[in-house]
Design a protein around this motif. Structure first.
Motif: not given
Length: 568
Positions: A28-31, A33, A35, A39, A41, A259, A391
């Motif tokens: 998925s995405t976190s900002s 990044w 991940v 969570g 990277r 996300q 992350p």
């Protein structure tokens, strides 16, 4: 041959920078990044592998066993394949009903078919889509993730402005058929754990392209993929051969899910025709890198992942524009710690533009798929395959790495007892700090050590203490348009100072200072600054920590031994 290939990779690439743990899928995405489920990277370091041309079979299966090719992808350090496919593979019965053998026979590819029968006999009788699935599964068995890239609608080489595959409403690009194809592929591969993303369409282009239709259909396509397979990343491409995402700045895409969305951009030397071999290379790099930032990479700062999903060079080494472009794009990829997909894996095609056995000079493998086409080209992407941060990768406070993009190596110390500075594997770098006073200081040293110039043609050294870090010879300025030259001012006479830039010595490994090249337009198209380009990359990975005190004592003892020997 498999043993030879693996042995070369072990010798040539050395060890991985960090042994990255297997990603907990799905992604998925976190900002900005990408991940994993925990969570952490996951840096996508992909290679393109086409399966969208007329035979509709992943290239190379007439040359090597599928499992061997998939294994070599992993051994070469790629964790991902951008696997291309044509819409008609799943939407047009005249194509979807074909077996591999039937597809090759209709194109009169007797020699290639014989090669597939010899190297991959189990593939020949499969339906084309089942053969495609076999490729995905083989990559999964090798621990390689897959992004399914909808490259064209009608099978064939891509891309031309008027090939009928360019934009919604073109001869072969019916948006309804396209959405149907995306839905079918997403559902078909929902059970394949290593399929982590779907790229909606490669290189939208042509006279019909416009932003209103982009939003109308790309948003529909994204929703269709997510509905059929909520686990995959949905990757959106831009306009103008995937060079332009600037319109998203003023009108963001509106989707019902979050996300799971990323964007992609392409960047080749020929994306900016004739500039690299006709202009001042440093100024061309500065201008084009700024343009790519404004057109696409600005999305990183807005919290969106942007994948550099196609970039690459002619690996024969004789293309001047490509050679100059490489240092610039590699510097950007490292400096921004981008996810990427190199063009390309294949050394040859079954059929391209009517030519059987067409040679792919951008391929990392040779024509026969037996070994690297250019060992240096493969080796220099090694540092880019590893994440510098993100992350879950905050193993230390941020520090600076001095990355040399032309070689893919970093500034390192040779050893504890030989403190010379040279280019080496980036997993051997120590933590540098680039201070507000423009000093480059070894952060984790028990002594104060700074990078210091000696003179033109002389190796750089470590200055010790306040005196060693003082003065203009330890003050490193980013002096060029590209910001890739690191330079000091050296007094050449009472009235004059020369500018010396960090450079690579004649041996290709030592690090020296020489007169700066290509700082002004008057240097013209003949100058080549790549040897003097160093990118200051921010990293949070665990650096090498060397015992400076032990090193200093060893150096002192060595000097005493030399003095005593001379005296006696």
């Amino acid at each position: 041959m498999r043993l030879f290939f693996t042995a070369w990779l072990v010798a040539g690439l050395a060890v991985a920078w960090h042994h990255e743990q297997a990603a907990a899928l799905p992604l998925s995405t976190s900002s900005r990044w990408i991940v994993d489920e925990g969570g952490r990277r996951v840096k996508l370091a992909c290679v393109n592998w086409p399966s969208h041309l007329e035979p509709m079979l992943a290239e190379g299966l007439s040359k090597r066993a599928l499992a061997d090719i998939a294994g070599d992808v992993s051994t070469m350090g790629f964790n991902c394949v951008r696997l291309t496919w044509p819409t008609f593979l799943v939407t047009n019965a005249s194509y979807a009903s074909l077996t591999v053998a039937e597809s090759f026979r209709r194109l009169n590819l007797a020699a290639s078919l014989a090669g597939v029968e010899a190297n991959n006999p189990g593939i020949v009788t499969l339906k084309l889509v089942d053969a495609f699935r076999a490729v995905v599964r083989s990559l999964g068995a090798a621990g390689v993730m897959v992004i399914l890239d909808n490259h064209v609608s009608k099978p064939g080489w891509c891309c031309d402005e008027d090939d009928g595959n360019g934009f919604f409403g073109d001869a072969y690009f019916d948006p309804e058929v396209w959405v149907d194809g995306l839905s079918k592929m997403a559902a078909m591969f929902a059970g394949e754990h290593n399929v982590v993303g779907m790229s909606l369409r490669n290189e939208l282009r042509g006279p019909k392209q416009n932003t209103d239709d982009w939003y109308r259909y790309m948003q529909r396509g994204a929703e269709a993929v997510h509905a059929a397979n909520p686990g995959v990343l949905v990757i959106l491409s831009g306009l103008k051969f995937d060079n332009d995402l600037a319109f998203i700045r003023w009108r963001p895409a509106k989707l019902s899910f979050a996300q799971k969305v990323a964007f992609e951009v392409h960047w080749y030397s020929f994306s900016d025709p004739r500039q690299w071999d006709r202009g001042n290379t440093d100024q061309v790099c500065a201008r084009i890198a700024a343009s790519v930032q404004q057109r696409a990479l600005y999305l990183l700062d807005r919290g969106w992942p942007v994948i550099l999903s196609e970039f690459g060079v002619d690996n024969r080494g004789g293309n001047l524009g490509d050679n100059r472009y490489w240092g610039c794009v590699a510097a950007a990829a490292a400096g921004l710690d981008l996810d990427w997909a190199l063009w390309t894996l294949q050394g040859s095609y079954y059929l391209r533009n009517g030519v059987e056995g067409y040679d792919e000079t951008y391929g990392i493998l040779d024509h026969e798929w037996q070994q690297p086409r250019n060992q240096t080209a493969l080796r220099r992407i090694h540092a880019l395959q590893q994440p510098f941060g993100g992350p879950g990768l905050a193993e230390t406070t941020p520090y600076t790495v001095l990355f040399h993009p032309a070689t893919g190596m970093c500034l390192v110390r040779r050893s504890l007892t030989q403190p010379q500075l040279e280019l080496g594997q980036c997993n051997e770098t120590e933590a540098w700090t680039y201070t507000p006073e423009h000093r480059l200081v070894l952060r984790d040293s028990s002594l104060t050590l700074c990078l210091r110039a000696v003179g033109a043609g002389e190796p750089v050294r470590l200055g010790l203490g306040r005196a060693g870090c003082a003065g203009e010879l330890a003050r490193w300025l980013r002096v060029s348009d590209s910001k890739l030259h690191l330079a000091v001012k050296v007094r050449s006479s009472f009235f004059r100072h020369d500018t010396l830039c960090l450079d690579v010595g004649a041996d290709g490994r030592s690090v020296v200072t020489n007169k700066c090249r290509c700082l002004s337009g008057s240097d013209g198209a003949g100058c080549d600054p790549e040897g003097q380009w160093f990118e200051l990359v921010t990293s949070t990975r665990s650096p090498v920590i060397k015992s400076t005190l032990a090193q200093l004592l060893a150096s002192t003892l060595r000097d005493w031994k030399t003095w005593l020997f001379t005296l006696l």
